[in-house]
Design a protein around this motif. Structure first.
Motif, PDB file in Angstrom:
ATOM      1  N   LYS A 160      -5.976  -7.392 -21.943  1.00 47.34           N
ATOM      2  CA  LYS A 160      -6.201  -5.986 -21.579  1.00 47.34           C
ATOM      3  C   LYS A 160      -6.023  -5.781 -20.081  1.00 47.34           C
ATOM      4  O   LYS A 160      -5.507  -4.751 -19.644  1.00 47.34           O
ATOM      5  N   GLY A 161      -6.448  -6.730 -19.284  1.00 47.88           N
ATOM      6  CA  GLY A 161      -6.262  -6.637 -17.837  1.00 47.88           C
ATOM      7  C   GLY A 161      -4.795  -6.655 -17.452  1.00 47.88           C
ATOM      8  O   GLY A 161      -4.353  -5.874 -16.605  1.00 47.88           O
ATOM      9  N   GLN A 192      -2.332  -5.790 -19.369  1.00 51.87           N
ATOM     10  CA  GLN A 192      -1.752  -4.549 -19.860  1.00 51.87           C
ATOM     11  C   GLN A 192      -2.000  -3.419 -18.860  1.00 51.87           C
ATOM     12  O   GLN A 192      -1.096  -2.642 -18.546  1.00 51.87           O
ATOM     13  N   ALA A 193      -3.226  -3.318 -18.340  1.00 52.70           N
ATOM     14  CA  ALA A 193      -3.548  -2.282 -17.358  1.00 52.70           C
ATOM     15  C   ALA A 193      -2.731  -2.469 -16.083  1.00 52.70           C
ATOM     16  O   ALA A 193      -2.210  -1.495 -15.518  1.00 52.70           O
ATOM     17  N   ILE A 224      -4.027   4.289 -18.483  1.00 51.93           N
ATOM     18  CA  ILE A 224      -4.990   3.185 -18.506  1.00 51.93           C
ATOM     19  C   ILE A 224      -6.329   3.673 -19.062  1.00 51.93           C
ATOM     20  O   ILE A 224      -6.943   3.006 -19.891  1.00 51.93           O
ATOM     21  N   VAL A 225      -6.783   4.830 -18.605  1.00 56.22           N
ATOM     22  CA  VAL A 225      -8.060   5.362 -19.096  1.00 56.22           C
ATOM     23  C   VAL A 225      -7.969   5.666 -20.577  1.00 56.22           C
ATOM     24  O   VAL A 225      -8.892   5.364 -21.350  1.00 56.22           O
ATOM     25  N   THR A 269      -6.002   4.291 -22.801  1.00 55.87           N
ATOM     26  CA  THR A 269      -5.920   3.037 -23.542  1.00 55.87           C
ATOM     27  C   THR A 269      -7.274   2.337 -23.605  1.00 55.87           C
ATOM     28  O   THR A 269      -7.640   1.765 -24.626  1.00 55.87           O
ATOM     29  N   SER A 270      -8.042   2.392 -22.505  1.00 56.69           N
ATOM     30  CA  SER A 270      -9.317   1.690 -22.486  1.00 56.69           C
ATOM     31  C   SER A 270     -10.378   2.359 -23.355  1.00 56.69           C
ATOM     32  O   SER A 270     -11.364   1.724 -23.707  1.00 56.69           O
ATOM     33  N   GLN A 271     -10.199   3.617 -23.698  1.00 58.07           N
ATOM     34  CA  GLN A 271     -11.169   4.316 -24.523  1.00 58.07           C
ATOM     35  C   GLN A 271     -10.999   4.004 -26.008  1.00 58.07           C
ATOM     36  O   GLN A 271     -11.858   4.353 -26.805  1.00 58.07           O
ATOM     37  N   LYS A 272      -9.928   3.354 -26.380  1.00 59.49           N
ATOM     38  CA  LYS A 272      -9.690   3.021 -27.787  1.00 59.49           C
ATOM     39  C   LYS A 272     -10.559   1.878 -28.226  1.00 59.49           C
ATOM     40  O   LYS A 272     -10.918   1.006 -27.561  1.00 59.49           O
TER      41      LYS A 272
END
Length: 98
Positions: free
Chosen positions: A44-45, A47-48, A92-93, A95-98
């Motif tokens: 995830k890091g 990816q961001a 990014i925000v 994607t991170s909320q999923k």
């Protein structure tokens, strides 16, 4: 040829050996599960990071194209970099909320 009784493992020794091997297998499986959690976090890091760098570079590229064809140097690249960064942070925000 007679067998030495000390060389022949008893049932208790066999059970103790089996228990040690089972404990080692269980410990190895627990360790692999924790490694997978670390991999997911690292993925995830990365990816961001890719989305951030890609957004900025994409904005710079579009800004360069607008500077080149519309003769607005250097404002196209400045605005493109800012818009690319904003779009990357939004992605990014989201994607991170999923």
């Amino acid at each position: 040829m007679t067998e030495d009784p000390q060389d022949d493992p008893t049932d208790a020794q066999k059970l103790k050996d089996l228990d040690q091997r089972l404990n080692a297998i269980a410990a190895r499986e627990r360790g692999e599960k924790s490694d997978m959690a670390a991999e997911v976090g690292a993925n995830k890091g990365y990816q961001a990071l890719g989305e951030l760098v890609g957004g900025i570079l994409g904005g710079l590229g579009l800004g360069w194209l607008s500077d080149h064809y519309l003769h607005t140097r250097p404002w196209g690249m400045i605005v493109g970099a800012i818009l690319g960064m904003v779009a990357a942070v939004y992605t990014i925000v989201k994607t991170s909320q999923k």
